[in-house]
Design a protein around this motif. Structure first.
Motif, PDB file in Angstrom:
ATOM      1  N   UNK A 250       0.845  -1.201   0.000  1.00 50.34           N
ATOM      2  CA  UNK A 250       0.000   0.000   0.000  1.00 50.34           C
ATOM      3  C   UNK A 250       0.884   1.256   0.000  1.00 50.34           C
ATOM      4  N   UNK A 251       1.759   1.358  -0.988  1.00 49.26           N
ATOM      5  CA  UNK A 251       2.727   2.470  -0.976  1.00 49.26           C
ATOM      6  C   UNK A 251       2.043   3.835  -1.098  1.00 49.26           C
ATOM      7  N   UNK A 252       0.836   3.860  -1.667  1.00 51.94           N
ATOM      8  CA  UNK A 252       0.141   5.144  -1.832  1.00 51.94           C
ATOM      9  C   UNK A 252      -0.629   5.588  -0.606  1.00 51.94           C
ATOM     10  N   UNK A 253      -0.666   4.769   0.430  1.00 47.91           N
ATOM     11  CA  UNK A 253      -1.415   5.152   1.625  1.00 47.91           C
ATOM     12  C   UNK A 253      -0.651   6.155   2.487  1.00 47.91           C
ATOM     13  N   UNK A 254       0.644   6.111   2.422  1.00 48.88           N
ATOM     14  CA  UNK A 254       1.497   7.017   3.174  1.00 48.88           C
ATOM     15  C   UNK A 254       1.299   6.889   4.680  1.00 48.88           C
ATOM     16  N   UNK A 255       1.560   5.695   5.189  1.00 47.21           N
ATOM     17  CA  UNK A 255       1.487   5.475   6.639  1.00 47.21           C
ATOM     18  C   UNK A 255       2.769   4.776   7.091  1.00 47.21           C
ATOM     19  N   UNK A 256       3.537   5.469   7.911  1.00 46.25           N
ATOM     20  CA  UNK A 256       4.773   4.901   8.441  1.00 46.25           C
ATOM     21  C   UNK A 256       4.927   5.277   9.901  1.00 46.25           C
ATOM     22  N   UNK A 257       6.074   4.914  10.501  1.00 47.06           N
ATOM     23  CA  UNK A 257       6.260   5.250  11.913  1.00 47.06           C
ATOM     24  C   UNK A 257       7.735   5.254  12.292  1.00 47.06           C
ATOM     25  N   UNK A 258       8.002   5.894  13.429  1.00 45.82           N
ATOM     26  CA  UNK A 258       9.348   5.903  14.004  1.00 45.82           C
ATOM     27  C   UNK A 258       9.240   5.419  15.442  1.00 45.82           C
ATOM     28  N   UNK A 259      10.122   4.493  15.810  1.00 46.93           N
ATOM     29  CA  UNK A 259      10.187   3.994  17.187  1.00 46.93           C
ATOM     30  C   UNK A 259      11.491   4.517  17.790  1.00 46.93           C
ATOM     31  N   UNK A 260      11.397   5.195  18.922  1.00 51.91           N
ATOM     32  CA  UNK A 260      12.603   5.773  19.539  1.00 51.91           C
ATOM     33  C   UNK A 260      12.364   5.955  21.038  1.00 51.91           C
ATOM     34  N   UNK A 261      13.421   6.265  21.764  1.00 51.19           N
ATOM     35  CA  UNK A 261      13.295   6.488  23.209  1.00 51.19           C
ATOM     36  C   UNK A 261      12.310   7.634  23.463  1.00 51.19           C
ATOM     37  N   UNK A 262      11.743   7.704  24.667  1.00 56.36           N
ATOM     38  CA  UNK A 262      10.763   8.766  24.956  1.00 56.36           C
ATOM     39  C   UNK A 262      11.307  10.167  24.676  1.00 56.36           C
ATOM     40  N   UNK A 263      12.555  10.403  25.028  1.00 59.55           N
ATOM     41  CA  UNK A 263      13.134  11.738  24.834  1.00 59.55           C
ATOM     42  C   UNK A 263      13.209  12.089  23.348  1.00 59.55           C
TER      43      UNK A 263
END
Ligand code: GLN
Length: 402
Positions: A250-263
């Protein structure tokens, strides 16, 4: 001056000056190749998007979410159900628990996740280490965030790096290393020992690792994907980027994410909020459903991609390309020196206009275009019908002299 007489329009040079940053990079060559493919009616093996349907379940979930009126803004950093599903899947796949309330930011595709991350951590004078060849977005990401890139070569045929080159790229100005594994465009899957060598340098120079893991499920010949965040000492200094795009077609949906420390997450969330407010709310609900697919979905995905890889390898080899066999992702880097063209751009132009097949010139993945002049990248996220059409057209290509 006669006021009735129309004055000549101001010349372009009298316009206010445009952004010096924006002047330092061009339109994406990958996306330009898709436009050229459309213009010339070519078979498009350039931009990496599937030409087959997305799974029925994810489409139904999106349709249901819209019918149920999930049509207003989600929470800026992501709908709760979706963040919970991201955390659950990451723990299941990588054995690492993350807090969906404080460690996940949902963005408009991994492209925005990467840009928001860079904007959140870069200061003037900072450097980022980038393995080369690299996915072309990382260049403009560095320019727009103000980072100076330091390139480290991955060398064909196995795309290994020289540890001394890597060590030399790190220093007191290093803010982060950008890592993409499985890798676009080479198909390299970084080994644990390589990740550990990178970790040692991140710890020594107090740097982040930003890892783009969007091809995590496209693995061949027994290759295993290891997330940098799970390497000892890296949990707090890794930003893991991923998306629905490739895994669920679903490349056209444009939904991604970043996982990182709270800070780090709180800085990413601020940038993200003011840049895009949020990703499409109903599609996040559909994403929550997709992330719960059974393991068999991912096994089938990898198996089918392995068949597509082998199919395109055979077609390209048959047409005279020297191919570097990928162990992950869905691209094949080729060497085109034997065809005798002046460079990759000339050859890509000839292929798209005269032969009717679009591929991406290797120079788009290098800082110095000369380094990519004998390479061309093809994608295999395509149907058999597309492969057949490509094979027919490539048969017209004069076989290179050896
Ligand atoms: N990742 C895809 C590629 O390399 C393209 C992604 C995009 O165009 N945003 O072809």
């Amino acid at each position: 001056m006669n006021p009735a007489k129309p004055q000549p329009a101001a010349s372009i040079s009298s316009h206010p000056r445009l952004s010096a940053k924006a002047e330092r990079f061009t339109e994406s060559v990958i996306r330009e190749m898709t436009r050229l493919a459309l213009k010339h009616g070519a078979v498009n093996l350039s931009q990496g998007f599937p030409d087959f349907p997305a799974p029925a379940e994810i489409k139904h979930a999106a349709q249901e979410a819209i019918s149920a009126d999930i049509n207003q803004y989600a929470i800026t950093w992501g709908a709760k159900r979706f963040r919970d599903a991201i955390a659950e899947k990451f723990e299941h796949a990588q054995g690492m628990a993350v807090d969906p309330e404080r460690e996940i930011t949902v963005c408009c595709g991994s492209t925005e996740a990467m840009m928001s991350t860079m904007m959140a951590i870069i200061n003037p004078g900072d450097e980022v280490v980038v393995f080369e060849p690299f996915y072309e977005n990382y260049g403009p990401d560095a320019i727009l965030s103000g980072a100076a890139p330091r390139f480290v070569k991955l060398r064909a045929p196995d795309w290994t790096f020289d540890p001394d080159d890597l060590a030399a790229a790190f220093g007191p100005a290093t803010k982060a290393i950008i890592l993409n594994t499985p890798n676009n465009p080479t198909g390299k899957v970084f080994e644990r020992s390589e990740l550990e060598a990178i970790r040692d340098l991140c710890l020594r120079w107090n740097a982040f690792a930003i890892t783009d893991e969007i091809y995590e499920h496209m693995l061949y010949d027994g290759a295993k994907h290891t997330s940098m965040a799970t390497i000892d000492g890296m949990r707090e200094r890794t930003i893991t980027i991923n998306a629905l795009s490739k895994t669920y077609s679903v490349t056209g949906w444009r939904v991604g994410w970043a996982i990182a420390s709270p800070e780090v997450t709180s800085a990413i969330r601020k940038v993200h909020d003011f840049m895009t407010v949020g990703a499409a709310a109903p599609l996040q609900e559909a994403g929550a459903a997709a992330l719960k697919f059974p393991q068999s979905y991912y096994d089938t995905l990898a198996r089918e991609y392995a068949l597509r890889r082998d199919r395109l390898l055979a077609i390209l080899a048959g047409a005279g390309f020297h191919c570097f066999k990928p162990r992950g992702a869905y691209y094949i880097m080729t060497d085109i020196a034997a065809f005798g063209f002046p460079d990759d751009v000339a050859f890509a132009k000839y292929l798209v206009t005269e032969i009717g097949v679009a591929a991406v010139p290797g120079s788009s993945f290098y800082n110095d275009p000369a380094d990519g002049r004998t390479h061309l990248r093809f994608t295999f996220c395509k149907t058999e019908k597309t492969f057949q059409a490509a094979a027919n057209r490539l048969a017209k290509l004069p076989y290179p002299r050896r």
